[in-house]
Design a protein around this motif. Structure first.
Motif, PDB file in Angstrom:
ATOM      1  N   ARG A 203      38.900  51.859  51.218  1.00 21.47           N
ATOM      2  CA  ARG A 203      39.259  52.595  52.428  1.00 21.47           C
ATOM      3  C   ARG A 203      40.057  51.708  53.397  1.00 21.47           C
ATOM      4  N   LEU A 204      39.639  50.444  53.533  1.00 18.34           N
ATOM      5  CA  LEU A 204      40.376  49.553  54.425  1.00 18.34           C
ATOM      6  C   LEU A 204      41.754  49.234  53.857  1.00 18.34           C
ATOM      7  N   ALA A 205      41.821  48.975  52.561  1.00 21.79           N
ATOM      8  CA  ALA A 205      43.120  48.681  51.955  1.00 21.79           C
ATOM      9  C   ALA A 205      44.090  49.842  52.148  1.00 21.79           C
ATOM     10  N   LEU A 206      43.595  51.070  51.987  1.00 23.07           N
ATOM     11  CA  LEU A 206      44.440  52.256  52.180  1.00 23.07           C
ATOM     12  C   LEU A 206      44.902  52.352  53.632  1.00 23.07           C
ATOM     13  N   ALA A 207      43.988  52.064  54.560  1.00 28.02           N
ATOM     14  CA  ALA A 207      44.351  52.121  55.980  1.00 28.02           C
ATOM     15  C   ALA A 207      45.427  51.087  56.313  1.00 28.02           C
ATOM     16  N   LEU A 208      45.331  49.912  55.706  1.00 26.77           N
ATOM     17  CA  LEU A 208      46.344  48.881  55.935  1.00 26.77           C
ATOM     18  C   LEU A 208      47.674  49.258  55.286  1.00 26.77           C
ATOM     19  N   GLN A 209      47.597  49.851  54.104  1.00 28.05           N
ATOM     20  CA  GLN A 209      48.809  50.280  53.410  1.00 28.05           C
ATOM     21  C   GLN A 209      49.547  51.353  54.204  1.00 28.05           C
ATOM     22  N   ARG A 210      48.777  52.222  54.866  1.00 30.61           N
ATOM     23  CA  ARG A 210      49.396  53.262  55.694  1.00 30.61           C
ATOM     24  C   ARG A 210      50.132  52.660  56.880  1.00 30.61           C
ATOM     25  N   ARG A 211      49.773  51.430  57.241  1.00 28.47           N
ATOM     26  CA  ARG A 211      50.460  50.724  58.325  1.00 28.47           C
ATOM     27  C   ARG A 211      51.618  49.878  57.800  1.00 28.47           C
ATOM     28  N   GLY A 212      51.889  49.986  56.498  1.00 26.10           N
ATOM     29  CA  GLY A 212      52.993  49.256  55.904  1.00 26.10           C
ATOM     30  C   GLY A 212      52.658  47.846  55.471  1.00 26.10           C
ATOM     31  N   LEU A 213      51.355  47.528  55.348  1.00 23.36           N
ATOM     32  CA  LEU A 213      50.932  46.190  54.961  1.00 23.36           C
ATOM     33  C   LEU A 213      50.560  46.160  53.477  1.00 23.36           C
ATOM     34  N   ALA A 214      50.861  45.030  52.828  1.00 17.59           N
ATOM     35  CA  ALA A 214      50.599  44.885  51.394  1.00 17.59           C
ATOM     36  C   ALA A 214      49.149  44.461  51.177  1.00 17.59           C
ATOM     37  N   ALA A 215      48.258  45.430  51.006  1.00 17.62           N
ATOM     38  CA  ALA A 215      46.827  45.151  50.880  1.00 17.62           C
ATOM     39  C   ALA A 215      46.315  45.520  49.502  1.00 17.62           C
ATOM     40  N   GLU A 216      45.393  44.689  48.993  1.00 22.21           N
ATOM     41  CA  GLU A 216      44.744  44.919  47.717  1.00 22.21           C
ATOM     42  C   GLU A 216      43.241  44.760  47.900  1.00 22.21           C
ATOM     43  N   VAL A 217      42.471  45.165  46.907  1.00 15.94           N
ATOM     44  CA  VAL A 217      41.012  45.121  46.992  1.00 15.94           C
ATOM     45  C   VAL A 217      40.467  44.086  46.018  1.00 15.94           C
ATOM     46  N   LEU A 218      39.519  43.288  46.492  1.00 13.75           N
ATOM     47  CA  LEU A 218      38.800  42.343  45.647  1.00 13.75           C
ATOM     48  C   LEU A 218      37.307  42.606  45.798  1.00 13.75           C
ATOM     49  N   THR A 219      36.611  42.830  44.700  1.00  8.40           N
ATOM     50  CA  THR A 219      35.155  42.960  44.745  1.00  8.40           C
ATOM     51  C   THR A 219      34.557  41.672  44.197  1.00  8.40           C
ATOM     52  N   LEU A 220      33.663  41.078  44.965  1.00  3.39           N
ATOM     53  CA  LEU A 220      33.146  39.762  44.646  1.00  3.39           C
ATOM     54  C   LEU A 220      31.647  39.798  44.403  1.00  3.39           C
ATOM     55  N   ASN A 221      31.193  38.844  43.598  1.00  2.62           N
ATOM     56  CA  ASN A 221      29.765  38.589  43.412  1.00  2.62           C
ATOM     57  C   ASN A 221      29.521  37.118  43.755  1.00  2.62           C
ATOM     58  N   ILE A 222      28.485  36.886  44.556  1.00  2.00           N
ATOM     59  CA  ILE A 222      28.240  35.507  44.992  1.00  2.00           C
ATOM     60  C   ILE A 222      27.295  34.773  44.057  1.00  2.00           C
ATOM     61  N   GLY A 223      26.564  35.506  43.225  1.00  2.00           N
ATOM     62  CA  GLY A 223      25.745  34.863  42.197  1.00  2.00           C
ATOM     63  C   GLY A 223      24.726  33.877  42.712  1.00  2.00           C
ATOM     64  N   GLY A 224      24.077  34.201  43.820  1.00  2.00           N
ATOM     65  CA  GLY A 224      23.032  33.324  44.338  1.00  2.00           C
ATOM     66  C   GLY A 224      23.519  32.239  45.270  1.00  2.00           C
ATOM     67  N   ARG A 225      24.830  32.087  45.411  1.00  2.00           N
ATOM     68  CA  ARG A 225      25.362  31.090  46.345  1.00  2.00           C
ATOM     69  C   ARG A 225      25.253  31.592  47.779  1.00  2.00           C
ATOM     70  N   ALA A 226      25.326  30.675  48.728  1.00  2.00           N
ATOM     71  CA  ALA A 226      25.394  31.067  50.135  1.00  2.00           C
ATOM     72  C   ALA A 226      26.679  31.860  50.336  1.00  2.00           C
ATOM     73  N   ILE A 227      26.587  32.966  51.080  1.00  2.00           N
ATOM     74  CA  ILE A 227      27.728  33.876  51.158  1.00  2.00           C
ATOM     75  C   ILE A 227      28.946  33.235  51.815  1.00  2.00           C
ATOM     76  N   GLY A 228      28.732  32.435  52.862  1.00  2.00           N
ATOM     77  CA  GLY A 228      29.871  31.778  53.505  1.00  2.00           C
ATOM     78  C   GLY A 228      30.573  30.819  52.562  1.00  2.00           C
ATOM     79  N   GLU A 229      29.785  30.113  51.789  1.00  2.00           N
ATOM     80  CA  GLU A 229      30.346  29.189  50.794  1.00  2.00           C
ATOM     81  C   GLU A 229      31.100  29.954  49.717  1.00  2.00           C
ATOM     82  N   ALA A 230      30.511  31.074  49.249  1.00  2.00           N
ATOM     83  CA  ALA A 230      31.137  31.853  48.194  1.00  2.00           C
ATOM     84  C   ALA A 230      32.444  32.493  48.662  1.00  2.00           C
ATOM     85  N   LEU A 231      32.460  32.999  49.885  1.00  2.00           N
ATOM     86  CA  LEU A 231      33.684  33.607  50.411  1.00  2.00           C
ATOM     87  C   LEU A 231      34.823  32.599  50.450  1.00  2.00           C
TER      88      LEU A 231
END
Length: 277
Positions: A203-231
């Motif tokens: 939904r966010l990628a589509l909203a950005l695309q409607r504004r003319g921005l080149a947006a894509e979607v990434l789905t991530l798994n942190i696998g037990g790592r701290a989320i800030g570190e994983a990001l």
């Protein structure tokens, strides 16, 4: 209207580095922004008494600390002038004083007059961390953390950490100057950290695309790592030069209780990160 970046120059107990000055000017040049740099000298209250002057020579210790702060500030102001000229960035500077316990408060107060603050981040420098937290949670303006371990260059791939929350939306809006200049925008959602709508990234990628921005979607798994570190690890893996995320936390008598992702980021910053609270 031009973007105005705020750059606090710390002189006590640890001075900001010339590397930070260069990185801040690189970000300003990327945004075509003007810079307001505030050099904060330490002003230590006189706590001497009849015994301290004899036993500890407190007045002399205070003078030495303040002189060291002043010399560090003068050096930083010279570095700012040089870096600004080389980057062709317009800079206004100011010098001010603050007690040791009030440096973060002074920086946060001044940050409210700019569009974003650029803060140095050195894992070993606790004083920089205290001031960065104060500016993030008290100024009402976004903060870009700049690690001293790297040199800021091109910023044309941005990763947005998106969970659909209020603070994430605030960070998204505050990152607009960067997004408008990006060639690639990755909307990252983490699926295995907390219950989340799996479609919010699309939904966010589509909203950005409607504004003319080149947006894509990434789905991530942190696998037990701290989320800030994983990001951050995923951002570096995919070649992002800036991570955008919301900052969770609140102050309790100048102590900060941080949400998990924000705390992980503060523990170790590996790339420029825009945080907004």
């Amino acid at each position: 209207m031009r973007t105005l970046g705020f750059v606090p120059l710390l002189t006590h107990p640890d001075a900001s580095s010339e590397k930070f000055v260069m990185n801040a000017m690189a970000v300003a040049k990327h945004l075509d922004a003007d810079v307001y740099a505030q050099c904060i000298y330490v002003d230590i209250p006189d706590v001497s008494n009849a015994f301290s002057g004899v036993l500890l020579n407190v007045p002399e210790m205070i003078r030495e600390a303040e002189n060291k702060s002043r010399k560090a500030g003068e050096k930083l102001l010279e570095a700012v002038a040089k870096a600004a000229t080389e980057a062709d960035v317009s800079v206004t500077t100011e010098e001010t004083n603050a007690p040791p316990y009030g440096i973060g408060e002074v920086a946060a107060s001044q940050a409210r007059y700019g569009d974003l603050s650029m803060m140095e981040w050195d894992t070993a420098g606790s004083s920089a961390r205290v001031v960065a937290e104060e500016v993030l949670f008290s100024s009402g303006r976004p903060v870009v953390l700049l690690p001293t371990s790297m040199t800021v260059g091109v910023i044309d791939h941005i990763m947005i950490a998106w969970d659909g929350s209020r603070v994430a939306a605030r960070a998204l809006a505050d990152a607009t100057p960067f997004l408008l200049r990006a060639k690639r925008i990755s909307v990252a959602t983490v699926l295995d950290e907390k219950p989340i709508d799996k479609n919010i990234g699309e939904r966010l990628a589509l909203a950005l695309q409607r504004r003319g921005l080149a947006a894509e979607v990434l789905t991530l798994n942190i696998g037990g790592r701290a989320i800030g570190e994983a990001l951050q690890a995923h951002a570096l893996e995919f070649g992002a030069q800036l991570l955008v995320m919301g900052g969770f936390g609140h102050s309790r008598i100048r102590d900060f209780v941080l949400g998990g992702a924000t705390a992980d980021v503060f523990n170790h910053v590996r790339l420029p990160i825009l945080l907004s609270h």
